[in-house]
Design a protein around this motif. Structure first.
Motif, mmCIF file in Angstrom:
data_model
loop_
_atom_site.group_PDB
_atom_site.id
_atom_site.type_symbol
_atom_site.label_atom_id
_atom_site.label_comp_id
_atom_site.label_asym_id
_atom_site.label_seq_id
_atom_site.Cartn_x
_atom_site.Cartn_y
_atom_site.Cartn_z
ATOM 1 N N ASP A 88 0.789 -1.221 0.000
ATOM 2 C CA ASP A 88 0.000 0.000 0.000
ATOM 3 C C ASP A 88 0.831 1.285 0.000
ATOM 4 O OD1 ASP A 88 -2.001 -1.745 0.153
ATOM 5 O OD2 ASP A 88 -2.555 -1.344 2.232
ATOM 6 N N SER A 89 2.036 1.247 -0.547
ATOM 7 C CA SER A 89 2.897 2.417 -0.527
ATOM 8 C C SER A 89 2.904 3.096 -1.885
ATOM 9 C CB SER A 89 4.337 2.027 -0.154
ATOM 10 O OG SER A 89 4.351 1.285 1.035
ATOM 11 N N ILE A 90 3.296 4.335 -1.902
ATOM 12 C CA ILE A 90 3.406 5.094 -3.140
ATOM 13 C C ILE A 90 4.829 5.597 -3.235
ATOM 14 C CG2 ILE A 90 2.584 7.093 -4.409
ATOM 15 C CD1 ILE A 90 -0.026 6.720 -2.808
ATOM 16 N N TYR A 91 5.513 5.262 -4.325
ATOM 17 C CA TYR A 91 6.916 5.593 -4.470
ATOM 18 C C TYR A 91 7.137 6.322 -5.785
ATOM 19 C CZ TYR A 91 7.200 1.971 -0.949
ATOM 20 O OH TYR A 91 7.007 1.224 0.166
ATOM 21 N N VAL A 92 8.334 6.816 -5.938
ATOM 22 C CA VAL A 92 8.733 7.434 -7.191
ATOM 23 C C VAL A 92 9.893 6.643 -7.763
ATOM 24 C CG1 VAL A 92 9.577 9.518 -8.281
ATOM 25 C CG2 VAL A 92 8.020 9.666 -6.350
ATOM 26 N N LYS A 93 9.734 6.166 -8.977
ATOM 27 C CA LYS A 93 10.749 5.339 -9.621
ATOM 28 C C LYS A 93 11.942 6.194 -10.035
ATOM 29 C CE LYS A 93 11.280 2.084 -13.466
ATOM 30 N NZ LYS A 93 10.592 1.466 -14.601
ATOM 31 N N SER A 94 13.130 5.651 -9.836
ATOM 32 C CA SER A 94 14.339 6.395 -10.200
ATOM 33 C C SER A 94 14.498 6.441 -11.713
ATOM 34 C CB SER A 94 15.572 5.728 -9.588
ATOM 35 O OG SER A 94 15.690 4.411 -10.097
ATOM 36 N N PRO A 95 15.098 7.522 -12.242
ATOM 37 C CA PRO A 95 15.379 7.558 -13.662
ATOM 38 C C PRO A 95 16.383 6.468 -14.028
ATOM 39 C CG PRO A 95 16.010 9.606 -12.551
ATOM 40 C CD PRO A 95 15.526 8.664 -11.514
ATOM 41 N N SER A 96 16.306 5.986 -15.262
ATOM 42 C CA SER A 96 17.194 4.909 -15.685
ATOM 43 C C SER A 96 18.632 5.399 -15.671
ATOM 44 C CB SER A 96 16.827 4.441 -17.081
ATOM 45 O OG SER A 96 16.471 5.504 -17.892
ATOM 46 N N THR A 156 -3.370 10.527 8.969
ATOM 47 C CA THR A 156 -2.784 10.106 7.701
ATOM 48 C C THR A 156 -3.762 10.359 6.562
ATOM 49 O OG1 THR A 156 -3.586 7.833 7.975
ATOM 50 C CG2 THR A 156 -1.381 8.332 8.795
ATOM 51 N N VAL A 157 -3.228 10.335 5.340
ATOM 52 C CA VAL A 157 -4.024 10.534 4.126
ATOM 53 C C VAL A 157 -4.111 9.203 3.395
ATOM 54 C CG1 VAL A 157 -4.181 11.765 1.930
ATOM 55 C CG2 VAL A 157 -3.323 12.947 3.972
ATOM 56 N N THR A 175 -2.231 3.899 2.119
ATOM 57 C CA THR A 175 -1.769 4.958 3.011
ATOM 58 C C THR A 175 -0.651 5.743 2.334
ATOM 59 O OG1 THR A 175 -2.274 3.631 4.967
ATOM 60 C CG2 THR A 175 -0.770 5.471 5.271
ATOM 61 N N LEU A 176 -0.832 7.037 2.243
ATOM 62 C CA LEU A 176 0.183 7.888 1.628
ATOM 63 C C LEU A 176 1.438 7.883 2.496
ATOM 64 C CD1 LEU A 176 0.703 9.857 -0.719
ATOM 65 C CD2 LEU A 176 -0.138 11.688 0.752
ATOM 66 N N LYS A 177 2.591 7.683 1.856
ATOM 67 C CA LYS A 177 3.847 7.611 2.581
ATOM 68 C C LYS A 177 4.835 8.656 2.079
ATOM 69 C CE LYS A 177 3.566 2.798 4.025
ATOM 70 N NZ LYS A 177 4.304 1.534 4.222
ATOM 71 N N THR A 178 5.818 8.924 2.925
ATOM 72 C CA THR A 178 6.866 9.873 2.565
ATOM 73 C C THR A 178 7.830 9.215 1.579
ATOM 74 O OG1 THR A 178 8.327 9.166 4.354
ATOM 75 C CG2 THR A 178 6.715 10.867 4.878
ATOM 76 N N PRO A 179 8.717 9.997 0.958
ATOM 77 C CA PRO A 179 9.670 9.403 0.019
ATOM 78 C C PRO A 179 10.542 8.309 0.618
ATOM 79 C CG PRO A 179 9.597 11.763 -0.288
ATOM 80 C CD PRO A 179 8.762 11.469 0.918
ATOM 81 N N LEU A 230 2.967 9.099 6.056
ATOM 82 C CA LEU A 230 2.887 10.558 6.154
ATOM 83 C C LEU A 230 1.979 10.892 7.336
ATOM 84 C CD1 LEU A 230 3.776 13.165 4.525
ATOM 85 C CD2 LEU A 230 1.451 13.161 3.642
ATOM 86 N N LYS A 231 2.553 10.941 8.527
ATOM 87 C CA LYS A 231 1.776 11.160 9.751
ATOM 88 C C LYS A 231 1.803 12.640 10.096
ATOM 89 C CE LYS A 231 3.204 9.250 13.588
ATOM 90 N NZ LYS A 231 3.486 8.220 14.616
#
Length: 339
Positions: free
Chosen positions: A67-75, A119-120, A126-130, A135-136
């Motif tokens: 249930d996490s949200i991440y940002v994929k690294s550039p190749s 939390t959001v 659940t929205l998480k930090t990077p 994200l509490k």
């Protein structure tokens, strides 16, 4: 768009008094740190979404919930294992680029699992930090405001530059706890070159107008500093600044050390945009309203605009950008406080 989002945000939490009108022509939000993100390292499948730098949306095989949200690294040429453990948010989070498509339908808030904060939720996630932590947030008002920023994202893509409160929250939760002494040291190093201590020379017709306006607008703030901290700041005309009394410097530093993480993040953001720690503290202590602060920050430039005219696409955009930066930090400060 930033104007629309922040005003909708404040309506949703009933705090319209915190902010005046905002311009919609802001280009980007400056930041004093680069956020980092981590991707899950577990061998088990996860249902977390990953945003790629091309704006695409990927979904891993799902049998267990992360249930996490991440940002994929550039190749890059680095190994896959290294990229999976720790990556840097793409520059699109600091500029006007679109990151991925909107993959959720409903945004809600709920109490944190430990009962301490809010939390959001993006659907069931659940929205998480990077760095993969929840994200509490300290108050329900701030959680609703950040939820509103996610709610008002368009279907065609997520625009991080329209989510200033989310940016400030990640800074307060991720960067400030780890670098608090460095943040305070940096603010204090710039203290003697504070904008409100600088005076234009009063010995010629060109600069005397600026000097007189500075005396009219900034001296009341300096008088307030004396009443608050017991020392009246010295003013000077040198570009390199001067030296303030040690007592005043120590008083300001003590104030910064007594702030919580959200307060220090907001003060840092305002001081960076305003080139003035005194203006940031004025907003923090309730001495200055947003419009009053912006008037002080833009005092010299507004005089030049009145005299020589406005450059469209230059002065007006800079003013709009400044308004959003100062307003968003002030709103974040107000919403983060437990009443």
């Amino acid at each position: 768009m930033a104007n629309l989002l922040i005003n909708r945000t404040l309506r949703s939490v009933g705090n319209l008094k915190l902010i005046g009108s905002l311009s919609s022509r802001a280009r980007h939000f400056s930041s004093s740190a680069t956020a980092t993100a981590e991707q899950p390292q577990s061998d088990a499948p996860s249902s977390s979404f990953t945003f790629s730098s091309e704006g695409k949306e990927d979904k891993n095989n799902s049998s267990a919930h992360d249930d996490s949200i991440y940002v994929k690294s550039p190749s890059s040429s680095s190994s896959k294992s290294e990229a999976a453990s720790s990556v840097t948010m793409p520059m699109s989070f600091m500029t006007g680029s679109i990151v991925g498509k909107r993959f959720y339908k409903q945004v809600t808030t709920r109490p944190a699992d430990d009962g301490n904060g809010w939390t959001v939720m993006l659907d069931y996630r659940t929205l998480k930090t990077p760095s993969k932590r929840p994200l509490k947030l300290p108050t329900l008002a701030l959680a609703k405001a950040i939820a509103a920023e996610w709610e008002y994202q368009e279907i065609d893509g997520i625009r991080p530059f329209t989510m200033p409160l989310m940016k400030h929250a990640c800074t307060a939760l991720e960067r400030v706890p780890l670098t608090r002494p460095k943040v305070i040291d940096y603010l204090m190093k710039k203290f003697n070159q504070d904008l409100v201590f600088c005076r234009a020379p009063n010995d010629n017709d060109i600069t005397s107008v600026v000097h007189d306006r500075q005396v009219e607008k900034m001296d009341p703030l300096l008088d307030w500093v004396k009443s608050e901290f017991g020392f009246k700041p010295a003013v000077y005309s040198s570009f390199f600044g001067g030296k303030q009394e040690d007592g005043l410097t120590r008083a300001i530093e003590t104030l910064l050390k007594q702030t919580d993480d959200c307060e220090l993040a907001a003060i840092d953001a305002i001081a960076s945009s305003a080139h003035s720690l005194i203006i940031a503290i004025g907003i923090f202590r309730g001495k200055l309203q947003i419009e009053e602060a912006i008037e002080l920050i833009r005092l010299e430039e507004d005089i030049q605009v009145d005299r020589w005219g406005l450059v469209e696409g230059g002065h007006d955009v800079d003013a709009a950008d400044l308004r959003v930066q100062i307003s968003s930090a002030a709103v974040f400060l107000g919403l983060s406080r437990r009443i």
